[in-house]
Design an enzyme around this catalytic site. Structure first.
Site, short mmCIF file in Angstrom:
data_model
loop_
_atom_site.label_atom_id
_atom_site.label_comp_id
_atom_site.label_asym_id
_atom_site.label_seq_id
_atom_site.Cartn_x
_atom_site.Cartn_y
_atom_site.Cartn_z
N ARG A 1 0.85 -1.19 0.00
CA ARG A 1 0.00 0.00 0.00
C ARG A 1 0.89 1.24 0.00
NH1 ARG A 1 -3.61 -2.51 -1.77
NH2 ARG A 1 -5.64 -2.93 -0.87
N HIS B 1 -1.23 0.54 -9.89
CA HIS B 1 -1.96 -0.38 -9.00
C HIS B 1 -2.59 -1.54 -9.79
CE1 HIS B 1 -4.12 -0.64 -4.87
NE2 HIS B 1 -4.01 -1.83 -5.42
P1 NDP Z 1 -2.09 -11.84 4.13
O1 NDP Z 1 -2.96 -11.42 5.24
O2 NDP Z 1 -2.20 -13.24 3.62
O3 NDP Z 1 -0.56 -11.60 4.50
C1 NDP Z 1 -0.15 -10.46 5.19
C2 NDP Z 1 1.24 -10.72 5.71
O4 NDP Z 1 1.74 -9.52 6.34
C3 NDP Z 1 1.28 -11.80 6.78
O5 NDP Z 1 2.47 -12.57 6.65
C4 NDP Z 1 1.33 -11.00 8.07
O6 NDP Z 1 1.94 -11.70 9.17
C5 NDP Z 1 2.19 -9.83 7.63
N1 NDP Z 1 2.03 -8.68 8.51
C6 NDP Z 1 0.91 -7.98 8.81
N2 NDP Z 1 1.19 -6.99 9.68
C7 NDP Z 1 2.51 -7.08 9.94
C8 NDP Z 1 3.39 -6.36 10.78
N3 NDP Z 1 2.96 -5.33 11.53
N4 NDP Z 1 4.68 -6.74 10.82
C9 NDP Z 1 5.13 -7.76 10.08
N5 NDP Z 1 4.34 -8.50 9.25
C10 NDP Z 1 3.05 -8.15 9.19
O7 NDP Z 1 -2.34 -10.79 2.94
P2 NDP Z 1 -2.06 -10.98 1.39
O8 NDP Z 1 -0.73 -11.58 1.22
O9 NDP Z 1 -3.22 -11.62 0.73
O10 NDP Z 1 -2.08 -9.44 0.90
C11 NDP Z 1 -1.16 -8.53 1.42
C12 NDP Z 1 -1.45 -7.12 0.93
O11 NDP Z 1 -1.08 -6.98 -0.44
C13 NDP Z 1 -2.90 -6.67 0.94
O12 NDP Z 1 -3.33 -6.32 2.22
C14 NDP Z 1 -2.85 -5.47 0.01
O13 NDP Z 1 -2.49 -4.32 0.73
C15 NDP Z 1 -1.74 -5.83 -0.96
N6 NDP Z 1 -2.25 -6.15 -2.29
C16 NDP Z 1 -1.85 -5.36 -3.34
C17 NDP Z 1 -2.28 -5.64 -4.60
C18 NDP Z 1 -1.80 -4.85 -5.76
O14 NDP Z 1 -2.30 -5.03 -6.88
N7 NDP Z 1 -0.84 -3.97 -5.58
C19 NDP Z 1 -3.20 -6.75 -4.88
C20 NDP Z 1 -3.55 -7.51 -3.71
C21 NDP Z 1 -3.09 -7.20 -2.47
P3 NDP Z 1 1.33 -13.09 9.73
O15 NDP Z 1 1.68 -14.12 8.68
O16 NDP Z 1 2.03 -13.30 10.99
O17 NDP Z 1 -0.15 -12.87 9.86
C1 OXD Z 2 -6.21 -5.57 -3.33
C2 OXD Z 2 -5.63 -4.64 -4.30
O1 OXD Z 2 -6.14 -5.31 -2.12
O2 OXD Z 2 -5.89 -4.82 -5.51
O3 OXD Z 2 -6.74 -6.60 -3.75
O4 OXD Z 2 -4.90 -3.74 -3.92
#
Ligand code: NDP
Ligand code: OXD
Length: 309
Positions: free
Chosen positions: A224, A272
């Site tokens: 993000r 994005h």
């Molecule tokens: P998940 O919930 O599967 O994974 C999130 C990961 O981040 C987990 O490993 C989690 O730890 C870790 N995490 C969260 N908070 C912290 C922190 N404070 N410190 C360290 N690690 C942290 O999410 P996804 O992988 O499905 O998606 C991740 C993000 O990708 C979305 O929230 C979105 O913002 C972004 N995204 C962007 C897209 C784009 O097109 N640019 C498309 C889709 C998503 P733990 O494993 O311990 O829970």
């Molecule tokens: C999502 C994104 O969160 O596209 O899926 O950013």
């Protein structure tokens, strides 16, 4: 028992056939024509305007039209009792892995330098490492981070991940906490951020973090935009601490035409699009979630509001 779909007008047109196919017999309401609010049980949303969800008195489930749910949690009037389901779609996960692989290879193979040389018709070789000699650190080792890691590993990279829990992922070194972040940064010549947006991750990509990377490291941010302190990145690029950056997400989207990122020679901007929601597969996932909910079965990927993702 109506289902509301709320997004932009162009998304409504794109999604309508797939939602109609997923729920041929349901009362579907497409934003902004939502009709009687009391009839709406389920809401599929992307950046809902604050107060919209609170205005639906019988809402039972909120389904995010993306993997992230920060666009829902930012609503100060968000109903506290309604579960929020985030999107986990293997189609989208693969798309993100493609994006990460493309951008990691671009940084690894010194593509920024060769593009600049082509502009100047300059024939000059740079010493090239093999992927196995390069560590890629991934911040956020969840659904997307782990799949990207497996893809990079298949290309030969040494990959390590940082997550909140530091949970073990077979085949990869994993880290957590401040000390773990330090250890991961110290070895990451390419850093990929796939973190969700939470109060803890806001501004995490800042000068202090860049200073802990090996000099000349590359950055990819597809998490993000608010996780990046933009001025700190520009300063790190100026000093050479960061050699190049690929950015898919921004504090302000669309990125304003006057923004310095657009014209920076060592920044690549994508709008994005790293992993876009895919209506045919996503509609089937939402249909399953609602079917599970109605049958009293556990619904997958309900988010933990305390953790914020
Ligand atoms: P998940 O919930 O599967 O994974 C999130 C990961 O981040 C987990 O490993 C989690 O730890 C870790 N995490 C969260 N908070 C912290 C922190 N404070 N410190 C360290 N690690 C942290 O999410 P996804 O992988 O499905 O998606 C991740 C993000 O990708 C979305 O929230 C979105 O913002 C972004 N995204 C962007 C897209 C784009 O097109 N640019 C498309 C889709 C998503 P733990 O494993 O311990 O829970
Ligand atoms: C999502 C994104 O969160 O596209 O899926 O950013």
């Amino acid at each position: 028992m109506a289902i509301l779909f709320q997004s932009t007008a162009s998304s409504v047109a794109r999604w309508r056939p797939f939602l109609t196919q997923a729920w041929p017999d349901r009362d579907l309401r497409f934003w902004p024509e939502i009709g009687d609010k009391a009839a709406i049980d389920y809401a599929l949303v992307w950046h809902p305007e604050p107060g919209l969800l609170a205005s639906l008195p019988n809402l039972k489930l909120i389904l995010s039209l993306g993997a992230g749910i920060d666009h829902i949690l930012r609503d100060p009037e968000l109903p506290a009792r309604v579960p929020i389901v985030r999107l986990v779609d293997p189609y989208m996960t693969r798309a993100m892995s493609e994006y990460v692989a493309l951008q990691v290879l671009r940084l690894h193979r010194q593509d920024f330098a060769y593009r600049a040389q082509q502009e100047a018709a300059e024939w000059r070789e740079h010493v090239q490492k093999n992927a196995g000699e390069r560590t890629v650190g991934i911040l956020g080792f969840g659904e997307l981070g782990q799949d990207a890691a497996a893809t990079l590993k298949a290309l030969g990279f040494d990959v390590a991940g940082w997550s909140r829990s530091g949970r073990a992922v077979p085949g990869f070194a994993t880290y957590c906490g401040a000390a773990g972040l330090d250890a991961l940064l110290g070895r990451s010549e390419i850093l990929v951020s796939l973190l969700p947006m939470t109060p803890e991750t806001e501004g995490i990509l800042n000068a202090d973090l860049f200073a802990r990377l090996p000099r000349g490291a590359g950055l990819i941010n597809a998490g993000r935009g608010r996780q990046l302190v933009e001025a700190d990145l520009l300063a790190a690029l100026d000093s050479g601490q960061v050699s190049a950056a690929v950015l898919d997400v921004f504090r302000e989207e669309p990125l304003p035409a006057s923004h310095p990122f657009w014209r920076h020679p060592r920044i690549i901007v994508t709008p994005h699009v790293a992993a876009e929601t895919h209506p045919p597969t996503a509609a089937a996932i939402y249909a399953l979630a609602i079917a599970d909910f109605e049958a009293g079965r556990p619904v997958a990927h309900v988010i933990d509001r305390e953790k914020g993702y």
